[in-house]
Design an enzyme around this catalytic site. Structure first.
Site, PDB file in Angstrom:
ATOM      1  N   GLU A  55      15.661  15.113  12.088  1.00  0.00           N
ATOM      2  CA  GLU A  55      17.075  15.148  13.086  1.00  0.00           C
ATOM      3  C   GLU A  55      17.251  16.716  13.052  1.00  0.00           C
ATOM      4  OE1 GLU A  55      17.826  11.429  10.410  1.00  0.00           O
ATOM      5  OE2 GLU A  55      16.661  13.273  10.613  1.00  0.00           O
ATOM      6  N   ASP A 208     -22.015   6.075  -9.334  1.00  0.00           N
ATOM      7  CA  ASP A 208     -22.069   6.735  -8.028  1.00  0.00           C
ATOM      8  C   ASP A 208     -21.642   8.143  -8.143  1.00  0.00           C
ATOM      9  OD1 ASP A 208     -22.739   4.298  -6.715  1.00  0.00           O
ATOM     10  OD2 ASP A 208     -20.714   3.968  -5.813  1.00  0.00           O
ATOM     11  N   GLU A 296     -10.712   1.934  -3.952  1.00  0.00           N
ATOM     12  CA  GLU A 296     -11.856   1.882  -3.366  1.00  0.00           C
ATOM     13  C   GLU A 296     -13.070   1.281  -4.124  1.00  0.00           C
ATOM     14  OE1 GLU A 296     -13.933   5.266  -1.389  1.00  0.00           O
ATOM     15  OE2 GLU A 296     -12.035   5.543  -0.220  1.00  0.00           O
TER      16      GLU A 296
END
Length: 353
Positions: A55, A208, A296
């Site tokens: 605003e 990983d 994930e």
């Protein structure tokens, strides 16, 4: 004024509010437009945390402030009524004598919760509430989830093969085996930039060695949350580099030597003897003021949140590959809200109703 006209300008508010995605938290990403004689004379969205609210930015963008006294202010969320990092927006609206205010949805935060609307009405403003309310609540889903449910907004994400696997049974190198194409992977990095944190389990790091950053997209790296129940991980893994903050969630330590070794870690503890692993993790993240998180993997971590019914969205890729055997994809039931194709990858997004 025609309801359709109000909806037109609230849609514009939602549209510009998205410019604040990923940078306004813990504040909501609000959008605001100011209209005079069916013409937009000012627009604004929430600045990065500590800066102006929507605003304020919209009012400041109006060149001829005299027009404010004959205008309508549209905003996605009820203007605040309390002093925080900035003064109350409702006071500013009253100060500029804006006669009409159209609000998408009430702010359910206990510091506001209708007080901004009451203050505007008491000052003589004509206030309309609930225009495109469903859409505005959806837009502010992270904010509402955090303050109403006392936990982050939870997004599950994984990629699976056409035969339903998320990883092979074994692999030779400590790197990810990609199921999706580079464009899908870039989209995931965009998502990471939009959310405050990202969470993976121990095996994902061991298998990983991921970075969990936004290296393929311009944006802030998320806070990395790593489940490391038995402190198997060493600081040599990429998730513990300086690219972003990392928090490890572990078993409560009883051994004094373990506690001494853990002093150099950013550790939080939960009780693995309880059947509320996901719930306890959410409690930790709430206390850390984390408003949204992408989960994930791996399979066990994802399924834990699904089994405890602690998820809001699931974003599931199906890549154009088969493994024939491997780690099976998680199983969930949800309402499909969108489906898209990215080259040969399929992306389905579900919501948990």
């Amino acid at each position: 004024m025609d309801v359709k006209i109000h909806e037109k300008y609230i849609k514009r508010c939602i549209e510009i509010a998205k410019n604040g995605l990923g940078i306004t938290r813990p504040n909501p990403m609000v959008g605001c437009v100011i209209v005079h004689k069916n013409t937009i004379i000012g627009e604004g969205y929430t600045s990065p945390y500590g800066g102006n609210h929507a605003e304020v930015n919209a009012i400041e963008s109006v060149k001829n402030k005299d027009l404010l006294k004959k205008s309508t202010l549209y905003v996605t969320l009820e203007p605040c009524s309390h002093h925080g990092k900035t003064p109350p927006c409702s006071d500013l609206i009253i100060e500029h004598k804006i006669p009409n205010v159209v609000i998408g949805t009430i702010d359910t935060h206990n510091k506001v919760a209708g007080q901004g609307i009451a203050k505007l009405k008491a000052a003589g403003c004509n206030v309309i509430v609930g225009v495109l309310e469903k859409e505005c609540k959806q837009h502010h889903k992270r904010f509402f989830t955090f303050y109403n449910k006392k936990r982050p907004y939870l997004i599950l994400k994984w990629a699976e093969t056409t035969d339903g696997y998320i990883a092979p049974t074994t692999k030779k190198e400590q790197t990810p085996i990609w199921i999706t194409n580079i464009y899908s992977r870039q989209l995931v990095h965009k998502w990471r930039a939009e959310e405050q944190a990202i969470l993976v389990g121990t095996n994902t790091v061991l298998q990983d060695n991921p970075s969990l950053t936004t290296r393929n997209w311009k944006g802030n790296n998320p806070i990395r949350i790593v489940i490391d129940k038995e402190l198997k991980l060493s600081k040599t893994y990429k998730v513990f580099d300086n690219a972003s903050e990392t928090i490890a969630i572990s078993l409560k330590l009883e051994d004094r030597r373990q506690k001494e070794n853990a002093k150099n870690w950013n550790l939080e503890f939960i009780d693995w003897n309880l059947n509320t692993i996901a719930e306890q993790i959410c409690e930790v993240l709430y206390k850390k003021s984390i408003t949204s998180i992408i989960i994930e993997g791996g399979q066990q971590t994802l399924q834990t949140f699904i089994n405890e019914n602690l998820w809001d969205e699931a974003r599931i890729f199906t890549g154009n590959k088969t493994f024939k055997r491997g780690v099976e994809a998680p199983k969930l039931k949800g309402r499909l809200i969108s489906e898209n194709t990215i080259l040969k990858d399929n992306l389905k997004i579900y919501t948990n109703d």
